[in-house]
Design a protein around this motif. Structure first.
Motif, PDB file in Angstrom:
ATOM      1  N   PHE A 196       0.816  -1.197   0.000  1.00  0.00           N
ATOM      2  CA  PHE A 196       0.000   0.000   0.000  1.00  0.00           C
ATOM      3  C   PHE A 196       0.858   1.258   0.000  1.00  0.00           C
ATOM      4  CE2 PHE A 196      -2.527  -3.254   2.133  1.00  0.00           C
ATOM      5  CZ  PHE A 196      -3.796  -3.089   1.571  1.00  0.00           C
ATOM      6  N   ALA A 197       0.320   2.303  -0.617  1.00  0.00           N
ATOM      7  CA  ALA A 197       0.844   3.663  -0.462  1.00  0.00           C
ATOM      8  C   ALA A 197      -0.131   4.404   0.428  1.00  0.00           C
ATOM      9  CB  ALA A 197       0.968   4.344  -1.826  1.00  0.00           C
ATOM     10  N   LEU A 198       0.368   4.905   1.561  1.00  0.00           N
ATOM     11  CA  LEU A 198      -0.492   5.566   2.539  1.00  0.00           C
ATOM     12  C   LEU A 198      -0.134   7.042   2.620  1.00  0.00           C
ATOM     13  CD1 LEU A 198      -2.647   5.122   4.823  1.00  0.00           C
ATOM     14  CD2 LEU A 198      -0.692   4.919   6.389  1.00  0.00           C
ATOM     15  N   ASP A 199      -1.093   7.902   2.307  1.00  0.00           N
ATOM     16  CA  ASP A 199      -0.869   9.344   2.369  1.00  0.00           C
ATOM     17  C   ASP A 199      -0.685   9.748   3.836  1.00  0.00           C
ATOM     18  OD1 ASP A 199      -0.954  12.120   2.314  1.00  0.00           O
ATOM     19  OD2 ASP A 199      -2.425  12.170   0.687  1.00  0.00           O
ATOM     20  N   PRO A 200       0.494  10.261   4.214  1.00  0.00           N
ATOM     21  CA  PRO A 200       0.735  10.587   5.628  1.00  0.00           C
ATOM     22  C   PRO A 200      -0.066  11.791   6.116  1.00  0.00           C
ATOM     23  CG  PRO A 200       2.596  11.295   4.273  1.00  0.00           C
ATOM     24  CD  PRO A 200       1.680  10.522   3.366  1.00  0.00           C
ATOM     25  N   THR A 201      -0.674  12.541   5.188  1.00  0.00           N
ATOM     26  CA  THR A 201      -1.410  13.741   5.607  1.00  0.00           C
ATOM     27  C   THR A 201      -2.861  13.449   5.954  1.00  0.00           C
ATOM     28  OG1 THR A 201      -1.989  14.292   3.313  1.00  0.00           O
ATOM     29  CG2 THR A 201       0.077  15.200   4.200  1.00  0.00           C
ATOM     30  N   ASP A 202      -3.493  12.505   5.243  1.00  0.00           N
ATOM     31  CA  ASP A 202      -4.919  12.266   5.490  1.00  0.00           C
ATOM     32  C   ASP A 202      -5.268  10.796   5.740  1.00  0.00           C
ATOM     33  OD1 ASP A 202      -4.725  11.124   2.982  1.00  0.00           O
ATOM     34  OD2 ASP A 202      -5.808  12.725   1.953  1.00  0.00           O
ATOM     35  N   GLY A 203      -4.249   9.894   5.680  1.00  0.00           N
ATOM     36  CA  GLY A 203      -4.500   8.488   5.973  1.00  0.00           C
ATOM     37  C   GLY A 203      -5.145   7.703   4.852  1.00  0.00           C
ATOM     38  N   LYS A 204      -5.366   8.332   3.685  1.00  0.00           N
ATOM     39  CA  LYS A 204      -5.949   7.607   2.559  1.00  0.00           C
ATOM     40  C   LYS A 204      -4.881   6.723   1.916  1.00  0.00           C
ATOM     41  CE  LYS A 204      -9.477  11.089   1.542  1.00  0.00           C
ATOM     42  NZ  LYS A 204      -9.999  12.048   0.550  1.00  0.00           N
ATOM     43  N   HIS A 205      -5.319   5.616   1.329  1.00  0.00           N
ATOM     44  CA  HIS A 205      -4.347   4.673   0.780  1.00  0.00           C
ATOM     45  C   HIS A 205      -4.650   4.298  -0.669  1.00  0.00           C
ATOM     46  CE1 HIS A 205      -7.524   1.807   2.185  1.00  0.00           C
ATOM     47  NE2 HIS A 205      -7.209   1.196   1.054  1.00  0.00           N
ATOM     48  N   PHE A 206      -3.607   3.841  -1.337  1.00  0.00           N
ATOM     49  CA  PHE A 206      -3.712   3.223  -2.663  1.00  0.00           C
ATOM     50  C   PHE A 206      -3.042   1.860  -2.589  1.00  0.00           C
ATOM     51  CE2 PHE A 206      -3.568   7.801  -3.830  1.00  0.00           C
ATOM     52  CZ  PHE A 206      -4.752   7.881  -4.536  1.00  0.00           C
ATOM     53  N   ILE A 207      -3.494   0.935  -3.415  1.00  0.00           N
ATOM     54  CA  ILE A 207      -2.845  -0.372  -3.528  1.00  0.00           C
ATOM     55  C   ILE A 207      -1.842  -0.292  -4.667  1.00  0.00           C
ATOM     56  CG2 ILE A 207      -3.206  -2.795  -4.132  1.00  0.00           C
ATOM     57  CD1 ILE A 207      -6.092  -2.254  -2.816  1.00  0.00           C
ATOM     58  N   THR A 208      -0.575  -0.610  -4.365  1.00  0.00           N
ATOM     59  CA  THR A 208       0.480  -0.462  -5.376  1.00  0.00           C
ATOM     60  C   THR A 208       0.936  -1.790  -5.966  1.00  0.00           C
ATOM     61  OG1 THR A 208       2.193  -0.512  -3.656  1.00  0.00           O
ATOM     62  CG2 THR A 208       1.339   1.660  -4.318  1.00  0.00           C
ATOM     63  N   ARG A 209       0.735  -2.892  -5.230  1.00  0.00           N
ATOM     64  CA  ARG A 209       1.223  -4.176  -5.737  1.00  0.00           C
ATOM     65  C   ARG A 209       0.479  -5.317  -5.048  1.00  0.00           C
ATOM     66  NH1 ARG A 209       5.886  -5.399  -8.535  1.00  0.00           N
ATOM     67  NH2 ARG A 209       6.641  -7.538  -8.420  1.00  0.00           N
ATOM     68  N   ILE A 210       0.210  -6.377  -5.807  1.00  0.00           N
ATOM     69  CA  ILE A 210      -0.413  -7.583  -5.257  1.00  0.00           C
ATOM     70  C   ILE A 210       0.404  -8.786  -5.716  1.00  0.00           C
ATOM     71  CG2 ILE A 210      -2.493  -9.016  -5.186  1.00  0.00           C
ATOM     72  CD1 ILE A 210      -4.083  -6.457  -5.921  1.00  0.00           C
ATOM     73  N   ASN A 211       0.932  -9.538  -4.764  1.00  0.00           N
ATOM     74  CA  ASN A 211       1.718 -10.736  -5.067  1.00  0.00           C
ATOM     75  C   ASN A 211       1.034 -11.960  -4.469  1.00  0.00           C
ATOM     76  OD1 ASN A 211       3.682  -9.228  -6.344  1.00  0.00           O
ATOM     77  ND2 ASN A 211       5.113  -9.249  -4.629  1.00  0.00           N
ATOM     78  N   PRO A 212       0.313 -12.737  -5.270  1.00  0.00           N
ATOM     79  CA  PRO A 212      -0.345 -13.944  -4.738  1.00  0.00           C
ATOM     80  C   PRO A 212       0.599 -15.146  -4.748  1.00  0.00           C
ATOM     81  CG  PRO A 212      -0.971 -13.630  -7.015  1.00  0.00           C
ATOM     82  CD  PRO A 212      -0.002 -12.526  -6.689  1.00  0.00           C
ATOM     83  N   PHE A 213       1.799 -14.935  -4.251  1.00  0.00           N
ATOM     84  CA  PHE A 213       2.805 -16.003  -4.244  1.00  0.00           C
ATOM     85  C   PHE A 213       3.788 -15.740  -3.109  1.00  0.00           C
ATOM     86  CE2 PHE A 213       3.897 -12.882  -7.595  1.00  0.00           C
ATOM     87  CZ  PHE A 213       5.053 -12.334  -7.050  1.00  0.00           C
ATOM     88  N   PHE A 214       4.668 -16.682  -2.881  1.00  0.00           N
ATOM     89  CA  PHE A 214       5.684 -16.544  -1.841  1.00  0.00           C
ATOM     90  C   PHE A 214       6.782 -15.596  -2.327  1.00  0.00           C
ATOM     91  CE2 PHE A 214       3.726 -20.646  -1.004  1.00  0.00           C
ATOM     92  CZ  PHE A 214       3.504 -20.574   0.363  1.00  0.00           C
ATOM     93  N   ASP A 215       7.043 -14.552  -1.549  1.00  0.00           N
ATOM     94  CA  ASP A 215       8.108 -13.624  -1.890  1.00  0.00           C
ATOM     95  C   ASP A 215       8.892 -13.291  -0.631  1.00  0.00           C
ATOM     96  OD1 ASP A 215       6.433 -11.957  -0.486  1.00  0.00           O
ATOM     97  OD2 ASP A 215       5.884 -10.692  -2.178  1.00  0.00           O
ATOM     98  N   ARG A 216       9.817 -12.324  -0.728  1.00  0.00           N
ATOM     99  CA  ARG A 216      10.671 -12.025   0.433  1.00  0.00           C
ATOM    100  C   ARG A 216       9.863 -11.477   1.606  1.00  0.00           C
ATOM    101  NH1 ARG A 216      11.993  -8.422  -3.485  1.00  0.00           N
ATOM    102  NH2 ARG A 216      11.193  -6.309  -3.165  1.00  0.00           N
ATOM    103  N   SER A 217       8.729 -10.807   1.326  1.00  0.00           N
ATOM    104  CA  SER A 217       7.924 -10.264   2.419  1.00  0.00           C
ATOM    105  C   SER A 217       7.179 -11.360   3.165  1.00  0.00           C
ATOM    106  CB  SER A 217       6.937  -9.219   1.881  1.00  0.00           C
ATOM    107  OG  SER A 217       7.622  -8.063   1.449  1.00  0.00           O
ATOM    108  N   SER A 218       6.660 -12.347   2.448  1.00  0.00           N
ATOM    109  CA  SER A 218       5.997 -13.454   3.138  1.00  0.00           C
ATOM    110  C   SER A 218       7.013 -14.295   3.904  1.00  0.00           C
ATOM    111  CB  SER A 218       5.200 -14.314   2.156  1.00  0.00           C
ATOM    112  OG  SER A 218       6.018 -14.821   1.129  1.00  0.00           O
ATOM    113  N   ALA A 219       8.237 -14.413   3.367  1.00  0.00           N
ATOM    114  CA  ALA A 219       9.290 -15.135   4.090  1.00  0.00           C
ATOM    115  C   ALA A 219       9.632 -14.412   5.390  1.00  0.00           C
ATOM    116  CB  ALA A 219      10.539 -15.267   3.212  1.00  0.00           C
ATOM    117  N   PHE A 220       9.775 -13.085   5.318  1.00  0.00           N
ATOM    118  CA  PHE A 220      10.066 -12.297   6.522  1.00  0.00           C
ATOM    119  C   PHE A 220       8.911 -12.385   7.516  1.00  0.00           C
ATOM    120  CE2 PHE A 220       9.961  -7.922   8.516  1.00  0.00           C
ATOM    121  CZ  PHE A 220      10.951  -8.190   9.450  1.00  0.00           C
ATOM    122  N   ALA A 221       7.681 -12.366   7.015  1.00  0.00           N
ATOM    123  CA  ALA A 221       6.517 -12.462   7.900  1.00  0.00           C
ATOM    124  C   ALA A 221       6.524 -13.777   8.670  1.00  0.00           C
ATOM    125  CB  ALA A 221       5.228 -12.331   7.085  1.00  0.00           C
ATOM    126  N   ALA A 222       6.902 -14.862   8.003  1.00  0.00           N
ATOM    127  CA  ALA A 222       6.957 -16.163   8.673  1.00  0.00           C
ATOM    128  C   ALA A 222       8.017 -16.162   9.765  1.00  0.00           C
ATOM    129  CB  ALA A 222       7.237 -17.263   7.654  1.00  0.00           C
TER     130      ALA A 222
END
Length: 818
Positions: free
Chosen positions: A284-310
């Protein structure tokens, strides 16, 4: 045609290690294969990674080495009568190949379906315009995006939404990242190369959200729609620096509960609308001024972030997902560590610690590379650290960068920079950014000034300022017990304190233990934060009173892991450590592993008997040795650490494959692989070396064997220790001569183990521990195999030299013989 139960399953691998892809995909594949092997399904695994550990697994899986292309996969589908393809263990490579297979019509023709993620979802994710339609359907805000086929349309869109914009090629088989363009000139320049690498000759152009906070959410969903959030992570840097080059904190540090819950809800909605069966990583991209967000990427697979989460939560993501793929639901899957029968996998992990992922670079070996951080990832690896506070976790991460790469973290000597130079690197972040930020605080820059210049949340500068205050207190109070106690609690190492006190680190250690009585204690990493009784085998150190780790009983060995991935060894070293652990266990040892690479293959659950997620430093090794009292200590590399341990009367064995390598760029025609044990030589086989320094296993003809045998018998005169050796041979006027005899190089070990059907890492381990090993010869695996090294020159924006040294390789791949 009615669908039958999947019998033949093809798992598509991610290919060789390179920047942006470590061994996390293969780690997930290993766990999936082990779970699937318990069923009656026929498993096939295809990859071009010559360092793959899959051929050495003690499970029934057919390993297929092949180019990861549509044509090769179509052939594999036909020859093996594949029913299902599983792309979720193959990163973006497998996802894009699955998309192309679907578009070719072969999946429909052969009645092959995908597992874990549907072809519709894959198609939507690969096309930003289609993905935006899906997001609008679930009322999620979208970043203005378009897909263009020419420069004119791209310029028209950029003028409408305003610069800067980001561009990314559509359906590129090479690893590509979004590229920021600040003006028309940059856009036109970057589009030229982007169109070339797009298979469809299309490029996605989107409005830039540079400067927004970058937040990551990892969720899991099963077939009946049960969903849970596994982990949330917050990037230290705002959007504009690739997340792989940013420090990441977990759990999130600066979000309000409203912001966090909004992102959690969005991530769960995305997993539902995309009908994910397994893991899904949403950025996500989160606007620090108003808290609104955009979705920037979706990975429906195992990647470095899911490995770190585990690693961060202790939740066994890959094992749970494997069971979901096999047809179970979250309410039916038991977590092996939970000691209550009603506590199943449908439990959102809770953390009572802070985890940090910290990028590492290899710029010392590529001095001409541009070290500024942007949307193109440049770090070759990462380390992770755990603590009771953000300060402790960050300090441990900083000192996790071992001495061999410490110089590469800061491109410039921060203490020698002028004010103008320092301001420039603060505004334009470089590798080792945190060192410059600490220096700025030492010079009196305020939190508000730094937050404004860098767009990094002020929260982190308060943490850095606290660390600088602790530095000053230590410097002003040499050998003060209270100052020492506080510094250790917030993550300072003995070596850091010694530097501030201007004494040797051994003096600090002696004072800490004998006079101040300050000792490391260990806390378990598990997903319930102590809410339920949970048996964990994974620990991190801190400096509190209660110690949760119990000394391992029985015959035990401490293995020093590979830590952050570096050029030269990388996935080959992980392969070697993986095999080392398995051989140690076969020899009757309980294995205690210390490692802190979040992507490490060796950190999969149930491999090592106990894991310490700790910086590989002399201090931490001594602490764990004191805690565990191992019978033996083995290191994969880490030569300086072992030398320092030996100086402190600690007996440690080094596997001899890491320090020596075969000679590079020498004229040679063959290489024999031999074992030398107590004067007895055994020839495993011979490979050929061609002009590209690639290996081709060859059948040793009788004529060649007659020539090679006498040379091999004489190889002993070049050998002083038992082990596995490479005999480099040159043919001159039909006569063979030995060029050199050197211990088997770690870079070559995985491929040669595959070619000769041998566990060379295991044999070396057994020789190291027992002085001998039973040798069994196997025929060379039939087929035309060669391998070449993969280098990061392209990712660094450098021209690859004609004969690059393989000591700078980042991975290795099988290549077809043309």
């Amino acid at each position: 045609m009615a669908r039958s139960r999947a019998k033949n399953i093809l798992i598509i691998g991610a290919g060789p290690t390179q920047i942006g892809r470590d061994t996390e995909s293969e780690a997930a594949a290993v766990q999936i294969i082990k779970n699937f092997a318990e069923t009656d399904r026929n498993l096939f695994y295809v990859t071009s990674d010559a360092n793959s550990v899959i051929p050495r697994l003690d499970v029934d899986v057919k390993f297929i080495e092949a180019e990861l292309t549509v044509n090769s996969l179509i052939q594999i589908l036909r020859e093996n009568e594949i029913d299902v393809i599983l792309p979720v263990a193959g990163n973006t490579v497998a996802l894009q190949l699955s998309e192309q297979l679907n578009e070719s019509g072969i999946l429909k023709e052969l009645n092959v379906r995908t597992m874990g993620v549907t072809t519709t979802t894959i198609h939507n994710i690969n096309n930003p315009e289609l993905m935006n339609r899906v997001l609008k359907h679930i009322k999620e805000p979208t970043i203005p995006t378009t897909v263009v086929e020419n420069v004119t349309d791209a310029l028209r869109f950029a003028k409408r939404v305003g610069f800067p914009v980001l561009i990314k090629p559509i359906a590129s088989l090479t690893k590509t990242n979004r590229i920021k363009c600040d003006n028309e000139h940059q856009l036109m320049e970057m589009l030229e190369s982007a169109f070339k690498v797009s298979i469809t000759n299309q490029v996605a152009v989107e409005k830039s959200v540079v400067g927004y906070k970058e937040i990551e959410m990892i969720v899991i969903r099963d077939a009946e729609g049960s969903k849970l959030l596994i982990n949330g992570g917050e990037n230290f840097n705002p959007i504009g620096v690739h997340s792989g080059d940013s420090i990441i904190f977990s759990p999130t540090q600066t979000l309000t509960d409203v912001e966090f819950q909004s992102l959690r809800t969005a991530a769960l909605k995305i997993a539902e609308i995309l009908k994910i069966k397994g893991v899904c990583h949403v950025q996500f991209a989160l606007d620090p001024t108003d808290g609104k967000h955009f979705i920037t990427r979706i990975n429906p697979f195992f990647d470095r972030s899911s490995a770190f989460a585990a690693r961060a939560t202790g939740y066994p993501i890959a094992n749970v997902v494997a069971k979901i793929l096999m047809g179970q639901n979250l309410r039916e899957i038991k977590l092996s560590g939970v000691q209550r029968h009603d506590s199943l996998a449908l439990i959102e992990p809770v953390m009572d610690h802070i985890a940090v992922r910290f990028p590492t670079w290899s710029f010392a070996s590529f001095k001409n590379a541009n070290q500024q951080l942007n949307t193109r990832m440049k770090s070759t690896g990462s380390v992770m650290a755990f603590g009771r506070s953000a300060e402790e976790a960050l300090q441990k991460a900083i000192r996790s960068v071992d001495s061999t790469t410490a110089a590469e973290q800061a491109a410039l000597d921060e203490s020698q920079l002028s004010e103008a130079q320092l301001i420039n690197v603060l505004i334009h972040p470089r590798a080792g950014e945190v060192y410059y930020l600490l220096e700025a605080i030492r010079r009196g820059y305020t939190v508000d000034e730094l937050a404004k210049m860098t767009h990094i949340d002020a929260f982190y500068f308060y943490k850095l300022r606290h660390l600088v205050k602790l530095e000053r207190r230590l410097r002003d109070n040499r050998f003060d017990m209270a100052a020492l106690q506080e510094a250790k609690y917030f993550g300072f190492g003995d070596t850091q304190i010694a530097h501030l006190w201007q004494v040797r680190s051994d003096e600090v250690r002696d004072f800490r233990i004998k006079k101040a009585h300050v000792f490391a204690t260990y806390k378990g990493v598990e997903p319930t934060a102590g809410e339920f009784p949970y048996l964990t085998n994974t620990y991190y150190s801190t400096f509190e009173d209660e110690d949760e780790a119990v000394r391992t009983t029985g015959k035990k060995i401490l293995v020093l892991g590979t830590a952050n991935s570096q050029v030269g060894t990388n996935s080959a070293a992980e392969y070697t450590t993986f095999q080392t652990i398995q051989r140690c266990q076969k020899l009757g040892y309980k294995v205690i592993l210390i490692n802190n690479n979040p992507n490490a293959l060796t950190l999969i659950p149930d491999l090592a008997d106990k894991i310490y997620l700790e910086p590989l430093t002399v201090e931490n090794c001594l602490n764990i040795i004191h805690q565990e009292k191992p019978d033996k200590i083995i290191a994969q590399g880490k030569w300086e650490i072992v030398t320092q341990l030996v100086l402190r009367n600690v007996q440690a064995e080094q596997l001899p494959v890491s320090r020596t390598t075969r000679s590079e760029n020498i004229e040679a025609d063959y290489m024999g692989v031999i074992s030398s044990i107590n004067g007895s030589i055994n020839l495993f086989g011979v490979v050929g070396i061609d002009e590209d320094n690639m290996f081709i296993p060859i059948e040793v003809s009788e004529a060649l064997k007659v020539k090679v045998d006498p040379l091999i018998k004489n190889a002993n005169q070049h050998i002083t220790n038992n082990g596995i050796y490479s005999v480099i041979i040159k043919e001159n006027m039909h006569q063979l001569q030995i060029v050199s005899v050197v211990p088997l190089a770690v870079q070559d070990l995985p491929f040669l183990s595959f070619a000769f059907d041998q566990d060379f890492a295991g044999i070396i381990t057994e020789i190291t521990l027992n002085g001998s090993s039973k040798i069994e010869n196997h025929p060379i695996i039939q087929g035309d195999y060669r391998y070449s090294h993969v280098y990061p020159y392209t990712q660094f924006g450098l021209k690859k030299p004609q004969n690059p040294p393989f000591s700078l390789a980042i991975g290795a791949e099988f290549q077809p013989i043309k």
